[in-house]
Scaffold this motif. Sequence first.
Motif, mmCIF file in Angstrom:
data_model
loop_
_atom_site.group_PDB
_atom_site.id
_atom_site.type_symbol
_atom_site.label_atom_id
_atom_site.label_comp_id
_atom_site.label_asym_id
_atom_site.label_seq_id
_atom_site.Cartn_x
_atom_site.Cartn_y
_atom_site.Cartn_z
ATOM 1 N N GLY A 62 0.799 -1.217 0.000
ATOM 2 C CA GLY A 62 0.000 0.000 0.000
ATOM 3 C C GLY A 62 0.830 1.265 0.000
ATOM 4 O O GLY A 62 0.444 2.279 -0.602
ATOM 5 N N CYS A 63 1.996 1.215 0.657
ATOM 6 C CA CYS A 63 2.844 2.404 0.736
ATOM 7 C C CYS A 63 3.579 2.683 -0.567
ATOM 8 O O CYS A 63 3.948 3.833 -0.841
ATOM 9 C CB CYS A 63 3.859 2.249 1.866
ATOM 10 S SG CYS A 63 3.159 2.389 3.520
ATOM 11 N N VAL A 64 3.810 1.640 -1.382
ATOM 12 C CA VAL A 64 4.565 1.825 -2.632
ATOM 13 C C VAL A 64 3.880 2.813 -3.574
ATOM 14 O O VAL A 64 4.503 3.793 -4.005
ATOM 15 C CB VAL A 64 4.817 0.468 -3.323
ATOM 16 C CG1 VAL A 64 5.351 0.679 -4.741
ATOM 17 C CG2 VAL A 64 5.811 -0.361 -2.526
ATOM 18 N N PRO A 65 2.595 2.627 -3.960
ATOM 19 C CA PRO A 65 1.970 3.602 -4.864
ATOM 20 C C PRO A 65 1.833 4.983 -4.261
ATOM 21 O O PRO A 65 1.884 5.991 -4.983
ATOM 22 C CB PRO A 65 0.600 2.981 -5.168
ATOM 23 C CG PRO A 65 0.342 2.040 -4.052
ATOM 24 C CD PRO A 65 1.681 1.512 -3.648
ATOM 25 N N ALA A 89 4.009 6.400 -2.196
ATOM 26 C CA ALA A 89 5.331 7.018 -2.329
ATOM 27 C C ALA A 89 5.603 7.446 -3.763
ATOM 28 O O ALA A 89 6.172 8.520 -4.010
ATOM 29 C CB ALA A 89 6.412 6.039 -1.853
ATOM 30 N N VAL A 90 5.196 6.623 -4.730
ATOM 31 C CA VAL A 90 5.377 6.983 -6.142
ATOM 32 C C VAL A 90 4.593 8.243 -6.473
ATOM 33 O O VAL A 90 5.086 9.150 -7.159
ATOM 34 C CB VAL A 90 4.949 5.821 -7.054
ATOM 35 C CG1 VAL A 90 4.954 6.260 -8.526
ATOM 36 C CG2 VAL A 90 5.887 4.633 -6.883
ATOM 37 N N LEU A 91 3.357 8.338 -5.975
ATOM 38 C CA LEU A 91 2.536 9.521 -6.230
ATOM 39 C C LEU A 91 3.162 10.771 -5.627
ATOM 40 O O LEU A 91 3.235 11.818 -6.277
ATOM 41 C CB LEU A 91 1.131 9.315 -5.669
ATOM 42 C CG LEU A 91 0.215 10.550 -5.735
ATOM 43 C CD1 LEU A 91 -0.067 10.942 -7.175
ATOM 44 C CD2 LEU A 91 -1.089 10.285 -4.994
ATOM 45 N N VAL A 92 3.628 10.669 -4.379
ATOM 46 C CA VAL A 92 4.248 11.827 -3.714
ATOM 47 C C VAL A 92 5.481 12.289 -4.481
ATOM 48 O O VAL A 92 5.699 13.493 -4.676
ATOM 49 C CB VAL A 92 4.594 11.481 -2.252
ATOM 50 C CG1 VAL A 92 5.406 12.604 -1.616
ATOM 51 C CG2 VAL A 92 3.325 11.242 -1.450
ATOM 52 N N CYS A 93 6.295 11.335 -4.943
ATOM 53 C CA CYS A 93 7.468 11.699 -5.748
ATOM 54 C C CYS A 93 7.046 12.428 -7.026
ATOM 55 O O CYS A 93 7.655 13.427 -7.421
ATOM 56 C CB CYS A 93 8.274 10.452 -6.099
ATOM 57 S SG CYS A 93 9.154 9.695 -4.717
ATOM 58 N N GLY A 94 5.986 11.918 -7.670
ATOM 59 C CA GLY A 94 5.493 12.562 -8.884
ATOM 60 C C GLY A 94 4.948 13.954 -8.629
ATOM 61 O O GLY A 94 5.143 14.868 -9.443
ATOM 62 N N GLY A 144 10.687 1.280 -1.175
ATOM 63 C CA GLY A 144 10.352 0.576 -2.406
ATOM 64 C C GLY A 144 9.675 1.478 -3.419
ATOM 65 O O GLY A 144 9.964 1.399 -4.618
ATOM 66 N N GLY A 145 8.788 2.353 -2.953
ATOM 67 C CA GLY A 145 8.117 3.280 -3.862
ATOM 68 C C GLY A 145 9.072 4.284 -4.471
ATOM 69 O O GLY A 145 8.998 4.581 -5.673
ATOM 70 N N VAL A 146 9.973 4.827 -3.657
ATOM 71 C CA VAL A 146 10.975 5.771 -4.177
ATOM 72 C C VAL A 146 11.874 5.075 -5.194
ATOM 73 O O VAL A 146 12.240 5.647 -6.225
ATOM 74 C CB VAL A 146 11.804 6.369 -3.023
ATOM 75 C CG1 VAL A 146 12.915 7.258 -3.574
ATOM 76 C CG2 VAL A 146 10.912 7.173 -2.087
ATOM 77 N N TYR A 147 12.218 3.795 -4.912
ATOM 78 C CA TYR A 147 13.036 3.048 -5.867
ATOM 79 C C TYR A 147 12.305 2.874 -7.199
ATOM 80 O O TYR A 147 12.891 3.061 -8.275
ATOM 81 C CB TYR A 147 13.416 1.671 -5.326
ATOM 82 C CG TYR A 147 13.945 0.784 -6.420
ATOM 83 C CD1 TYR A 147 15.242 0.952 -6.897
ATOM 84 C CD2 TYR A 147 13.137 -0.165 -7.038
ATOM 85 C CE1 TYR A 147 15.715 0.183 -7.943
ATOM 86 C CE2 TYR A 147 13.603 -0.933 -8.079
ATOM 87 C CZ TYR A 147 14.891 -0.759 -8.528
ATOM 88 O OH TYR A 147 15.354 -1.502 -9.572
ATOM 89 N N VAL A 148 11.028 2.481 -7.144
ATOM 90 C CA VAL A 148 10.261 2.283 -8.371
ATOM 91 C C VAL A 148 10.222 3.578 -9.187
ATOM 92 O O VAL A 148 10.429 3.579 -10.409
ATOM 93 C CB VAL A 148 8.833 1.799 -8.046
ATOM 94 C CG1 VAL A 148 7.943 1.825 -9.281
ATOM 95 C CG2 VAL A 148 8.876 0.385 -7.478
ATOM 96 N N TYR A 149 9.966 4.713 -8.518
ATOM 97 C CA TYR A 149 9.908 6.002 -9.219
ATOM 98 C C TYR A 149 11.268 6.367 -9.799
ATOM 99 O O TYR A 149 11.373 6.735 -10.979
ATOM 100 C CB TYR A 149 9.446 7.089 -8.245
ATOM 101 C CG TYR A 149 9.496 8.474 -8.844
ATOM 102 C CD1 TYR A 149 8.473 8.929 -9.662
ATOM 103 C CD2 TYR A 149 10.589 9.317 -8.610
ATOM 104 C CE1 TYR A 149 8.518 10.200 -10.230
ATOM 105 C CE2 TYR A 149 10.643 10.577 -9.165
ATOM 106 C CZ TYR A 149 9.612 11.012 -9.980
ATOM 107 O OH TYR A 149 9.671 12.253 -10.537
#
Length: 238
Positions: free
Chosen positions: A28-31, A33-38, A96-101
């Motif tokens: 749940g935290c991965v998407p 974190a990706v959104l916040v980075c975006g 993990g989310g920051v890594y994906v982004y």
Amino acid sequence: MLTVAAWYFMFLALQRIEASVESAIYQGCVPIAVLVCGLFAGQASFWSLRTLGCIFISLCLFGLVAARVATEGVIAIEMSRLYSGIALATIAGIAGGVYVYWSAQVVKKTQCKTLDILCNRFYLLIVLTGAVGLSQSLGTTLHAIDLMLLGRLVLLSLVSVVIPVFTLQHAIVVLGAPRVSIIVPSVPALALLVEQSFVGWPSPLVPSLIVATCVAVLFSNAWMSMRPTNHALSSAKP
């Protein structure tokens, strides 16, 4: 470094809380974190279906954490271990989310291949985890090594680490960070299925919220695939 942080904190969390709860928090935290980075990079709009999906996921995660803390007395576990497990799973998911982004941005700028990133990932992972476990490995002699256990660990690493990591990284290259971050909700559901089969939860509240988190991730994926029909959404910046 982000890979090491995500994996290391994830395994630490697994030693403290249930696999289904840990994986639901992580996934749940991965998407989110990706959104916040975006959003910080100006590559995503706050008024979008993508944001709505992440808000839905956040509400389910807050409910899951609250329910798990409320059932602490039913399941024999120390409160400190429970809190630390939740915190570690959250940190792992954010890493993990920051890594994906970040990985997706590297691919866009350099057009590097899947194996280019994976070779660096595995190299750093081996070096840093080897350094962390150096004291334990120095105290282990060759005679103390269980060859059957060693074979099982090698098989486990191939099936549960190498193949998933390769397919995940290739998906990031092909699909991009936002989509990859929300297409893996099956992990908590599978972990919950195994737990229910062998042990079972004393209360249906936590399993229900784990399933709700998985559904929220699935809805987020569906909403991202839809074209905005609302005027406010259609006028938002991409």
